[in-house]
Structure formats: C-alpha cells, structure tokens
Design a protein around this motif. Structure first.
Motif, PDB file in Angstrom:
ATOM      1  N   ARG A  16       0.979  -1.260  -0.088  1.00  0.00           N
ATOM      2  CA  ARG A  16       0.039   0.002   0.112  1.00  0.00           C
ATOM      3  C   ARG A  16       0.878   1.082  -0.078  1.00  0.00           C
ATOM      4  NH1 ARG A  16      -2.845  -3.346   3.189  1.00  0.00           N
ATOM      5  NH2 ARG A  16      -2.090  -2.599   5.045  1.00  0.00           N
ATOM      6  N   ALA A  17       1.848   1.252   0.700  1.00  0.00           N
ATOM      7  CA  ALA A  17       2.981   2.324   0.670  1.00  0.00           C
ATOM      8  C   ALA A  17       3.503   2.620  -0.639  1.00  0.00           C
ATOM      9  CB  ALA A  17       3.912   2.086   1.722  1.00  0.00           C
ATOM     10  N   HIS A  18       3.616   1.592  -1.642  1.00  0.00           N
ATOM     11  CA  HIS A  18       3.915   1.839  -3.072  1.00  0.00           C
ATOM     12  C   HIS A  18       2.846   1.902  -4.030  1.00  0.00           C
ATOM     13  CE1 HIS A  18       7.803   0.643  -1.014  1.00  0.00           C
ATOM     14  NE2 HIS A  18       8.333   0.995  -2.174  1.00  0.00           N
ATOM     15  N   GLY A  19       1.740   2.299  -3.607  1.00  0.00           N
ATOM     16  CA  GLY A  19       0.480   2.567  -4.326  1.00  0.00           C
ATOM     17  C   GLY A  19      -0.300   1.501  -5.027  1.00  0.00           C
ATOM     18  N   LEU A  20       0.053   0.246  -4.533  1.00  0.00           N
ATOM     19  CA  LEU A  20      -0.902  -0.765  -4.825  1.00  0.00           C
ATOM     20  C   LEU A  20      -2.032  -1.240  -3.704  1.00  0.00           C
ATOM     21  CD1 LEU A  20      -1.311  -3.225  -6.945  1.00  0.00           C
ATOM     22  CD2 LEU A  20       0.292  -4.369  -5.575  1.00  0.00           C
ATOM     23  N   SER A  21      -3.196  -1.277  -3.986  1.00  0.00           N
ATOM     24  CA  SER A  21      -4.123  -1.760  -3.051  1.00  0.00           C
ATOM     25  C   SER A  21      -3.932  -3.160  -2.611  1.00  0.00           C
ATOM     26  CB  SER A  21      -5.481  -1.817  -3.688  1.00  0.00           C
ATOM     27  OG  SER A  21      -6.035  -0.292  -3.896  1.00  0.00           O
ATOM     28  N   ALA A  22      -3.984  -3.267  -1.424  1.00  0.00           N
ATOM     29  CA  ALA A  22      -3.403  -4.793  -0.701  1.00  0.00           C
ATOM     30  C   ALA A  22      -4.361  -5.115   0.487  1.00  0.00           C
ATOM     31  CB  ALA A  22      -2.086  -4.874  -0.424  1.00  0.00           C
ATOM     32  N   VAL A  23      -4.876  -6.362   0.483  1.00  0.00           N
ATOM     33  CA  VAL A  23      -5.736  -6.768   1.648  1.00  0.00           C
ATOM     34  C   VAL A  23      -4.807  -8.222   2.124  1.00  0.00           C
ATOM     35  CG1 VAL A  23      -7.869  -5.730   1.068  1.00  0.00           C
ATOM     36  CG2 VAL A  23      -7.272  -8.129   0.146  1.00  0.00           C
ATOM     37  N   THR A  24      -4.895  -8.476   3.139  1.00  0.00           N
ATOM     38  CA  THR A  24      -4.294  -9.734   3.600  1.00  0.00           C
ATOM     39  C   THR A  24      -5.508 -10.737   3.422  1.00  0.00           C
ATOM     40  OG1 THR A  24      -4.810  -9.423   6.211  1.00  0.00           O
ATOM     41  CG2 THR A  24      -2.746  -8.941   5.437  1.00  0.00           C
ATOM     42  N   ALA A  25      -5.204 -11.782   3.146  1.00  0.00           N
ATOM     43  CA  ALA A  25      -6.212 -12.831   2.942  1.00  0.00           C
ATOM     44  C   ALA A  25      -6.743 -13.440   4.162  1.00  0.00           C
ATOM     45  CB  ALA A  25      -5.511 -14.036   2.208  1.00  0.00           C
TER      46      ALA A  25
END
Length: 162
Positions: A16-25
């Motif tokens: 997320r800090a690098h601009g990619l949306s991310a969620v933990t599974a």
C-alpha cells in the motif's frame, strides 16, 4: 514476536505504501470492489534447512533480568501469495507493474529473492480478472534462550541484528 498474521500485515502495508491496493487474505472485514487491482496477501509456505536453531548468532544482556541471553537462528525462505484481482486485464497489468516496483525492496528487512506471475484469466464466478503471483523473501528465524538453555522467544526477522 512476528506471527504469520504480522508478516502478512507487514507486506500488505509495504504494498500500500507503494501505491498498490492490498488486503491480507482471510480478513474478517467485508471486501469492496475497487476500480483498480487489489493484491490478496497470504503466506503460502516457509522453507528452512534442518530442524532446530543450529547457528549461534551471539548474545545480548537483558537489563530487566540481569542475565545474558543467547541468540540462535537459521535462514528461512518465505513464500507469499500476492494474487491480483481486478475488473479488467489492463488493471491487472498496472497492478503487476506497481508490484514489480514495490518488490525491489523488502518490508521490515526481508530480503527479496524473486517473484513469479502466472497467466491472467477471467473468473466468471467472481466477475474479476485474476493473476496468481508469488513472491519469495529471505529472513531469519531467531530464538532467544536463557542461561539454562530454555527458549524464551521465537521470531521471524529480516536482517539479523542482536
């Protein structure tokens, strides 16, 4: 101590800090359908050599107990799933581009060893494009012992510093 959940959260925050949306599974929170690629972060495996902490890494003084603590460890390799989901194949490609940039460095001292991406396919049941991605990181499994040899703590770290 870094648990599996903490490792997934650490990598998700890094992405997320690098601009990619991310969620933990496997989070308990409801999912949204953003208009860009989302990486689902999971720890798929952790590989190491023989059992036990065979490498003596040094000692440190515990000021609270007044005792010296010995530190043992071994190198491990963490395999994370970073599967991408998006509304279009173009969004998946943009997500892969951001992922490539983000994985030039590892979060929390984890050493990037490489990553691979599979073929992007459309999953009609999800109404989403999907690309399987796996990233590998090197780390240390570190254990701290008392003077009597009993283990106090176990942790997975990036760069080792006693």
């Amino acid at each position: 101590m870094r648990t599996i959940e903490e490792l997934r959260t650490l990598l998700g925050s890094h992405l997320r800090a690098h601009g990619l949306s991310a969620v933990t599974a496997w989070e308990d929170t409801p999912r949204t359908r953003p208009d860009k690629a989302v990486a689902a972060v999971s720890l798929r495996s952790m590989e190491s050599g023989p059992p036990g902490f065979q490498n003596y890494l040094g000692e440190r003084y515990d000021e609270q107990t007044g005792q010296w603590l010995e530190i043992y460890g071994k190198k491990v390799e963490l395999h994370f799933g970073l599967d991408l989901y998006a509304a279009s194949a173009t969004q998946v490609q943009r997500g892969l581009d951001r992922l490539t940039d983000a994985l030039q460095e590892g979060p929390g001292g984890l050493q990037p060893l490489g990553f691979s991406a599979g073929e992007t396919v459309y999953k009609s049941d999800m109404k989403r494009y999907f690309c399987p991605v796996e990233a590998r990181f090197g780390a240390w499994a570190v254990a701290v012992t008392r003077e009597d040899g009993s283990f106090l703590d176990f942790e997975v770290k990036g760069d080792f510093q006693p």
